[in-house]
Scaffold this motif. Structure first.
Motif, PDB file in Angstrom:
ATOM      1  N   SER A 195      -5.872  -1.489   6.532  1.00  0.00           N
ATOM      2  CA  SER A 195      -4.456  -1.859   6.476  1.00  0.00           C
ATOM      3  C   SER A 195      -3.931  -2.009   7.895  1.00  0.00           C
ATOM      4  O   SER A 195      -4.252  -1.205   8.769  1.00  0.00           O
ATOM      5  CB  SER A 195      -3.633  -0.803   5.720  1.00  0.00           C
ATOM      6  OG  SER A 195      -3.602   0.427   6.430  1.00  0.00           O
ATOM      7  N   GLU A 253       2.917  -6.075   6.640  1.00  0.00           N
ATOM      8  CA  GLU A 253       1.684  -5.359   6.301  1.00  0.00           C
ATOM      9  C   GLU A 253       0.638  -6.349   5.801  1.00  0.00           C
ATOM     10  O   GLU A 253       0.948  -7.273   5.038  1.00  0.00           O
ATOM     11  CB  GLU A 253       1.954  -4.302   5.233  1.00  0.00           C
ATOM     12  CG  GLU A 253       0.706  -3.540   4.779  1.00  0.00           C
ATOM     13  CD  GLU A 253       1.026  -2.475   3.752  1.00  0.00           C
ATOM     14  OE1 GLU A 253       1.192  -1.308   4.149  1.00  0.00           O
ATOM     15  OE2 GLU A 253       1.137  -2.820   2.552  1.00  0.00           O
ATOM     16  N   ALA A 289       0.858  -1.189   0.000  1.00  0.00           N
ATOM     17  CA  ALA A 289       0.000   0.000   0.000  1.00  0.00           C
ATOM     18  C   ALA A 289       0.891   1.235   0.000  1.00  0.00           C
ATOM     19  O   ALA A 289       1.762   1.379   0.862  1.00  0.00           O
ATOM     20  CB  ALA A 289      -0.927  -0.005   1.200  1.00  0.00           C
ATOM     21  N   THR A 348      -3.362  -6.089   4.118  1.00  0.00           N
ATOM     22  CA  THR A 348      -4.371  -5.166   3.594  1.00  0.00           C
ATOM     23  C   THR A 348      -5.505  -5.958   2.955  1.00  0.00           C
ATOM     24  O   THR A 348      -5.254  -6.956   2.262  1.00  0.00           O
ATOM     25  CB  THR A 348      -3.758  -4.225   2.543  1.00  0.00           C
ATOM     26  OG1 THR A 348      -2.697  -3.479   3.139  1.00  0.00           O
ATOM     27  CG2 THR A 348      -4.785  -3.258   2.011  1.00  0.00           C
TER      28      THR A 348
END
Length: 504
Positions: free
Chosen positions: A319, A344, A217, A346
């Motif tokens: 996220s 991460e 992202a 998302t």
């Protein structure tokens, strides 16, 4: 092979004590390319300093003496990149890989681009910027920042434009431009900077590729953001939210983003080989709206004023980012034998534009029907019309659907013991959509169609980073991207990058 010279980004040096080895006014992160100026201590005042009125009060006809601080900074970067296909420019993002076996006339040139490589050399990602800070007034500190690079978009990318002009003289573009008001109660940011979704640059990976890398992202958007940090001796909690540039301006509603970030001050590690950071985790949510024109049947009896049908859709996403020091460290002068994890996750729908150039290879979709020639006023790959068919196989009027997106990214960063200036990094990311096959043209799902729309993407990268001086970093890395297309076929791109970055 891909080679690139990478510069150091000042964001990675933010909140870091000045290193005695360097007197540069700006510290740069070799990975992010997002410099932040670090103010040096003010020089002693001269016995008779020059005075000039900076603010004028029309009621009292008096001027108030103020001092503004101007801090210029920059990031010189040179990059050499080699790809095994001709699918990408020097930046990769999440663009589709050219199909190496496409035989049809409608895809002429695809097979050649998928079977032959490309070498690019450029310094387009060189950054110039400055910050201006005003004296504090009634507990409010005002500052402004402008930052640009030479990655501006030409009328078309090569081969549809001059290759020499594109790589050697890229147009200057705005990266960041905002006004920031800081107070003990709340901070207000008005302008363009990193989007809140993904909470950049706090969780940027240590990469040799250009940000944002596949499956990450990433983006900078115009915004009006409010934030506040609650601090104790052990933790800090930041709460932020605001209105961001809408993914479709004709929907008339801004993109809403809000999130929280928790940092544990006693648990610290080294990020990108040069910055001491606390363990932290952030969660951000977004909500957005879309509205596009529909079509009425052709008729001569329509009453005036005529109003076409419209189609609407919503988007939302979340996220979750984390930075976890596995082998901790708190000395930027001796960062050896430290290991840090950046991760991460998302998930959402209608959020493709919150990644770098992500559209899954989908083309602009028609308005209201699969057989009309008009295109929607939304960037490709965010929302599209589905392709329903009747019992005879004839295409029917479609419905506007958001494209579902899910991804995760893992980055391990290790600084070598005894070689404090050397670090290695490994990255794996995975991105997929569980409905893009239902939204694309049905012909593309057929085996042997050599669809240009991919269903999932995997990215792996390994890189070596060396600080030649505190302000200069040279990086070399290899990355491979594997994409699975709607027809079941797979394509791979191998990328080698060499970068050299110099922060000033």
């Amino acid at each position: 092979m891909t080679v690139a010279f990478a510069a150091v980004s000042t964001t990675a040096w933010a909140d870091q004590p000045p290193q005695p080895k360097s007197t540069a006014a700006t510290k740069t992160n070799p990975v992010t390319g997002e410099p932040e100026a670090v103010e040096e201590p003010a020089a002693p005042e001269k016995p008779t300093p020059e005075k000039r009125p900076e603010k004028y009060d029309p009621e009292t006809s008096t001027g108030k003496e103020t001092k503004f601080t101007l801090t210029p900074y920059g990031l010189g970067q040179a990059q050499v990149t080699h790809d095994s296909t001709q699918s990408f420019q020097h930046g990769q993002g999440n663009n589709a890989i050219a199909r190496s076996g496409a035989p049809t006339l409608s895809q002429a040139g695809q097979a050649y681009a998928g079977q032959h490589g490309r070498l690019s050399m450029t310094a387009r990602n060189t950054i110039l910027g400055f910050r201006v800070k005003a004296p504090t007034w009634h507990s409010v500190t005002a500052s402004a920042r402008f930052e640009g690079d030479f990655e501006g978009a030409p009328p078309a990318n090569p081969p549809n434009s001059n290759e020499s002009g594109f790589l050697s003289g890229g147009p200057f573009r705005m990266r960041q431009a905002y006004v920031l008001l800081e107070s003990p109660v709340v901070d207000l940011l008005f302008g363009q900077t990193q989007q809140l979704f993904g909470w950049g640059p706090n969780f940027y990976p240590n990469t040799v590729n250009n940000l944002g890398i596949p499956g990450m992202a990433f983006g900078r958007e115009a915004q009006v953001r409010l934030s506040h940090v609650f601090r104790t001796s052990a933790v800090s909690l930041e709460v932020a939210g605001g209105a961001f540039r809408p993914p479709q301006r004709d929907a008339e509603v801004p993109d809403l983003q809000a999130g929280i970030r928790l940092a544990l001050k006693g648990w610290k590690g080294i990020q990108n080989g040069n910055k001491v950071v606390p363990m932290q985790i952030a969660v951000v949510g977004t909500r957005r709206w879309f509205r596009v024109q529909g079509l009425n049947s052709v008729t001569t009896t329509a009453l005036e004023p005529r109003e076409d049908h419209l189609f609407t859709a919503n988007g939302a996403g979340v996220s979750i980012d984390a930075l976890v020091p596995i082998i901790p460290g708190n000395d930027p002068e001796n960062p050896g034998n430290t290991l840090t994890l950046v991760a991460e996750f998302t998930k959402g729908y209608g959020i493709s534009d919150l990644y770098q150039s992500l559209n899954f290879g989908l083309l602009p979709q028609p308005i209201g029907s699969a057989v009309t020639a008009n295109s929607t006023d939304v960037d490709p790959g965010i929302v599209v019309f589905d392709q329903p068919v009747d019992a005879t196989g004839a295409l029917q009027v479609g419905h506007l659907r958001p494209v579902n997106v899910q991804s995760f990214l893992i980055n391990l960063q290790y600084t070598l013991p005894g070689l404090d200036m050397v670090s290695v990094s490994a990255i794996y990311s995975y991105l997929t959509s569980d409905n893009v096959d239902k939204l694309a043209n049905p012909v593309e799902v057929m085996a042997g169609s050599f669809s240009k729309t991919y269903l999932k993407q995997q990215y792996m990268e390994g890189s070596l980073h060396v600080f030649v001086t505190p302000a200069t970093r040279i990086s070399f890395g290899y990355g491979t991207t594997l994409q699975t297309f709607l027809d079941g076929g797979q394509e791979t791109n191998q990328r080698f990058v060499l970068k050299a970055n110099y922060a000033f």
